[in-house]
Design a protein around this motif. Structure first.
Motif, PDB file in Angstrom:
ATOM      1  N   UNK A 281       0.965  -1.029   0.031  1.00 36.52           N
ATOM      2  CA  UNK A 281       0.012  -0.062   0.242  1.00 36.52           C
ATOM      3  C   UNK A 281       1.094   1.511   0.018  1.00 36.52           C
ATOM      4  N   UNK A 282       2.176   1.180   0.288  1.00 37.25           N
ATOM      5  CA  UNK A 282       2.945   2.284   0.219  1.00 37.25           C
ATOM      6  C   UNK A 282       3.973   2.408  -1.019  1.00 37.25           C
ATOM      7  N   UNK A 283       3.237   2.053  -2.153  1.00 34.17           N
ATOM      8  CA  UNK A 283       3.898   1.914  -3.351  1.00 34.17           C
ATOM      9  C   UNK A 283       2.771   2.787  -4.298  1.00 34.17           C
ATOM     10  N   UNK A 284       2.440   3.903  -3.975  1.00 33.26           N
ATOM     11  CA  UNK A 284       1.694   4.581  -4.510  1.00 33.26           C
ATOM     12  C   UNK A 284       2.546   5.976  -5.473  1.00 33.26           C
ATOM     13  N   UNK A 285       1.624   6.531  -6.540  1.00 31.96           N
ATOM     14  CA  UNK A 285       2.464   7.662  -6.963  1.00 31.96           C
ATOM     15  C   UNK A 285       2.757   8.861  -6.137  1.00 31.96           C
ATOM     16  N   UNK A 286       1.900   8.856  -5.038  1.00 26.42           N
ATOM     17  CA  UNK A 286       2.272   9.919  -4.104  1.00 26.42           C
ATOM     18  C   UNK A 286       3.397   9.859  -3.276  1.00 26.42           C
ATOM     19  N   UNK A 287       3.628   8.237  -2.889  1.00 25.10           N
ATOM     20  CA  UNK A 287       4.691   7.894  -2.350  1.00 25.10           C
ATOM     21  C   UNK A 287       5.859   8.074  -3.143  1.00 25.10           C
ATOM     22  N   UNK A 288       5.912   7.638  -4.117  1.00 28.03           N
ATOM     23  CA  UNK A 288       7.241   7.985  -5.255  1.00 28.03           C
ATOM     24  C   UNK A 288       7.549   9.411  -5.537  1.00 28.03           C
ATOM     25  N   UNK A 289       6.313  10.040  -5.735  1.00 31.89           N
ATOM     26  CA  UNK A 289       6.738  11.514  -5.846  1.00 31.89           C
ATOM     27  C   UNK A 289       7.223  12.031  -4.438  1.00 31.89           C
ATOM     28  N   UNK A 290       6.818  12.129  -3.250  1.00 37.22           N
ATOM     29  CA  UNK A 290       7.264  12.417  -1.985  1.00 37.22           C
ATOM     30  C   UNK A 290       8.857  12.096  -1.986  1.00 37.22           C
ATOM     31  N   UNK A 291       9.094  10.955  -2.298  1.00 36.08           N
ATOM     32  CA  UNK A 291      10.524  10.536  -2.355  1.00 36.08           C
ATOM     33  C   UNK A 291      11.419  11.153  -3.283  1.00 36.08           C
ATOM     34  N   UNK A 292      10.935  11.480  -4.378  1.00 33.30           N
ATOM     35  CA  UNK A 292      11.559  12.299  -5.189  1.00 33.30           C
ATOM     36  C   UNK A 292      11.716  13.758  -4.707  1.00 33.30           C
ATOM     37  N   UNK A 293      10.796  14.314  -4.145  1.00 35.63           N
ATOM     38  CA  UNK A 293      11.096  15.808  -3.714  1.00 35.63           C
ATOM     39  C   UNK A 293      12.112  15.650  -2.509  1.00 35.63           C
ATOM     40  N   UNK A 294      11.791  14.579  -1.609  1.00 37.10           N
ATOM     41  CA  UNK A 294      12.926  14.436  -0.323  1.00 37.10           C
ATOM     42  C   UNK A 294      14.354  14.261  -0.893  1.00 37.10           C
ATOM     43  N   UNK A 295      14.501  13.839  -1.964  1.00 37.07           N
ATOM     44  CA  UNK A 295      15.899  13.151  -2.532  1.00 37.07           C
ATOM     45  C   UNK A 295      16.519  14.270  -3.561  1.00 37.07           C
ATOM     46  N   UNK A 296      15.724  14.869  -4.431  1.00 35.06           N
ATOM     47  CA  UNK A 296      16.518  15.450  -5.593  1.00 35.06           C
ATOM     48  C   UNK A 296      16.392  17.150  -5.420  1.00 35.06           C
ATOM     49  N   UNK A 297      17.288  17.679  -6.115  1.00 32.96           N
ATOM     50  CA  UNK A 297      17.282  19.220  -5.854  1.00 32.96           C
ATOM     51  C   UNK A 297      16.036  19.686  -6.541  1.00 32.96           C
ATOM     52  N   UNK A 298      15.500  20.901  -6.084  1.00 34.04           N
ATOM     53  CA  UNK A 298      14.591  21.581  -6.973  1.00 34.04           C
ATOM     54  C   UNK A 298      15.097  22.735  -7.718  1.00 34.04           C
ATOM     55  N   UNK A 299      14.568  23.026  -8.814  1.00 35.00           N
ATOM     56  CA  UNK A 299      15.021  23.843  -9.673  1.00 35.00           C
ATOM     57  C   UNK A 299      15.997  23.463 -10.680  1.00 35.00           C
ATOM     58  N   UNK A 300      16.131  21.924 -10.844  1.00 33.17           N
ATOM     59  CA  UNK A 300      17.083  21.443 -12.026  1.00 33.17           C
ATOM     60  C   UNK A 300      16.575  22.146 -13.402  1.00 33.17           C
ATOM     61  N   UNK A 301      17.530  22.077 -14.352  1.00 30.20           N
ATOM     62  CA  UNK A 301      17.182  22.647 -15.581  1.00 30.20           C
ATOM     63  C   UNK A 301      16.394  21.559 -16.359  1.00 30.20           C
ATOM     64  N   UNK A 302      16.485  20.378 -15.950  1.00 27.47           N
ATOM     65  CA  UNK A 302      15.663  19.190 -16.951  1.00 27.47           C
ATOM     66  C   UNK A 302      15.380  18.270 -15.975  1.00 27.47           C
ATOM     67  N   UNK A 303      14.151  17.544 -16.186  1.00 23.97           N
ATOM     68  CA  UNK A 303      13.803  16.358 -15.483  1.00 23.97           C
ATOM     69  C   UNK A 303      13.391  15.373 -16.514  1.00 23.97           C
ATOM     70  N   UNK A 304      13.687  14.054 -16.508  1.00 22.72           N
ATOM     71  CA  UNK A 304      13.262  13.240 -17.723  1.00 22.72           C
ATOM     72  C   UNK A 304      12.588  12.065 -16.756  1.00 22.72           C
ATOM     73  N   UNK A 305      11.395  11.615 -16.869  1.00 22.49           N
ATOM     74  CA  UNK A 305      11.025  10.542 -16.481  1.00 22.49           C
ATOM     75  C   UNK A 305      10.403   9.545 -17.461  1.00 22.49           C
ATOM     76  N   UNK A 306      10.490   8.128 -17.372  1.00 20.94           N
ATOM     77  CA  UNK A 306       9.981   7.033 -18.355  1.00 20.94           C
ATOM     78  C   UNK A 306       8.989   6.369 -17.753  1.00 20.94           C
ATOM     79  N   UNK A 307       7.921   6.141 -18.065  1.00 22.88           N
ATOM     80  CA  UNK A 307       6.611   5.406 -17.838  1.00 22.88           C
ATOM     81  C   UNK A 307       6.196   5.460 -16.411  1.00 22.88           C
ATOM     82  N   UNK A 308       6.401   4.479 -15.504  1.00 21.58           N
ATOM     83  CA  UNK A 308       6.140   4.746 -13.959  1.00 21.58           C
ATOM     84  C   UNK A 308       7.019   6.303 -13.589  1.00 21.58           C
ATOM     85  N   UNK A 309       7.986   6.271 -14.259  1.00 20.81           N
ATOM     86  CA  UNK A 309       8.943   7.489 -13.571  1.00 20.81           C
ATOM     87  C   UNK A 309       8.321   8.752 -14.203  1.00 20.81           C
TER      88      UNK A 309
END
Length: 235
Positions: free
Chosen positions: A60-88
């Motif tokens: 139940x903890x593998x939702x798009x919202x969980x994945x998205x929160x992890x990105x925000x926790x891990x990655x820097x904001x304001x990048x010039x480019x972001x690329x996501x594939x499929x689930x990404x």
């Protein structure tokens, strides 16, 4: 969850890479260095349940919202480019307002999984655990030998509970109403996830849509040169 990351390059510009289901950062093994050569510091994540990142307590903890929160926790904001594939791509769309990259690229995005379609059954994903290298070659005849080896390893590491949460999304309308930042949608030919009607709808909503002729779902592995060409003007 703070995710495992891999970095290529040390440029002043930052690019973020988010892989699809059953994969990890190694799916970008050619894209990361290519962007680094163009002056980017490229940061690729392993999503939760994938690669070297942690596993969730339950499916139940593998939702798009969980994945998205992890990105925000891990990655820097304001990048010039972001690329996501499929689930990404689904995950990036859920996090893009908070990550605020200057540009986003969604590669064959999983924004709609048809309800009742055999391709969205969890059992189909779980069969990947039993695939041999030769099976993967049959399904992906254009992949390099190294990608076949990587796929065997990443599927072996993958937490199959992620499939059950993804399948639970079948039938939901997850299409973005509009691009939060200037956005490109790069599609396989044909795409299993985005029909011609869907592509027109996305274009009407303000996305630029490009198709890589003859490429399968994992476009950057099927046709690396075609994929990079599709990104012209965006990288």
């Amino acid at each position: 969850m703070h995710l495992h990351t891999t970095t290529w390059g040390s440029g002043d510009r930052v690019a973020l890479l988010i892989h699809g289901i059953m994969s990890d950062h190694r799916t970008w093994r050619r894209v990361g260095p290519a962007l680094a050569e163009q002056g980017y510091r490229v940061v690729a994540v392993d999503l939760r349940g994938h690669g070297a990142s942690g596993r969730a307590a339950g499916p139940e903890a593998y939702t798009p919202e969980d994945y998205a929160d992890d990105l925000v926790e891990t990655l820097p904001a304001g990048a010039e480019l972001a690329i996501g594939h499929s689930l990404g791509a689904l995950t990036l769309a859920a996090a893009v307002e908070r990550l605020a990259p200057l540009r986003a690229v969604y590669v064959d995005p999983a924004w709609h999984l048809p309800a009742g379609d055999a391709r969205t059954r969890a059992e189909l994903f779980l069969q990947a655990k039993r695939l041999t290298r030769e099976h993967i070659r049959v399904f992906n005849p254009r992949w390099a030998e190294e990608d076949l080896d990587i796929e065997i390893d990443t599927v072996g590491l993958w937490d199959e509970r992620t499939a059950h949460s993804l399948v639970a999304l079948a039938g939901r309308d997850m299409w973005p109403a509009k691009p939060v930042v200037p956005s490109l949608v790069a599609l396989a030919d044909p795409s299993m996830l985005v029909t011609a009607h869907d592509a027109r709808m996305l274009a009407e909503r303000g996305f630029e849509v490009r198709t890589v002729a003859g490429a399968g779902h994992t476009i950057h592995r099927d046709d690396f040169d075609g994929f990079m060409t599709a990104l012209k003007g965006w990288i």
